[in-house]
Each structure stands twice: as structure tokens, then as C-alpha cells.
Design a protein around this motif. Sequence first.
Motif: not given
Length: 86
Positions: A50-67, A4-15
Motif C-alpha cells: 500500500r502506498a502511504d503519503l506519510m512514508h513519502w513525507v517521512s522520507s522527504s524529511f530525512g533527506i531535507v534534515l541531512i541536506t 516513519h522513523l525508519e523512512h527518515v533514517l533510511a533516506f537520511g542515511l542515503l544522503m
Amino acid sequence: MLAHLEHVLAFGLLMVPAALLRPHWLHWLWPMGIAFAGVIELLQPQFGRRADLMHWVSSSFGIVLITFGTWLALSIVDLIRHRDGP
């Protein structure tokens, strides 16, 4: 938890490039980023994962955090500029 932390960082860094170079793009870019993260999670089963809702939530959090962090920083900079005068 680490995934989950990796998703936050990865998608945050993409922004970050857009946030630094084209902050006015963030108004339409962050919803597209969240939708993109959702599509990635929906496609996971097609590739044996396996698709995971929490991975999407973590990715979204990273995006919103940077934005919102960028918007806050820009607002503070504008406030300081206007307070000090031209």
C-alpha cells in the motif's frame, strides 16, 4: 510510527555519503531524492503493498534534515575559518 522513523533514517542515511564527500551536489541531489522517494511510494501498489503519503513525507524529511544540516554545518565551519583568519 516506527515505519516513519525508519523512512527518515533510511533516506537520511542515503544522503550522508554525498553530504560528506560532495556537499556541492546537494543542490540538485535533494530534489531528486525526494522525487525518487515519491516514485517508490507510487510503485508500491504494483508489488502488492500500500502506498502511504506519510512514508513519502517521512522520507522527504530525512533527506531535507541531512541536506540542511550539512549546509548549516558547512556554514558554521566557513564562519569559524573566516573569523580566525588565513
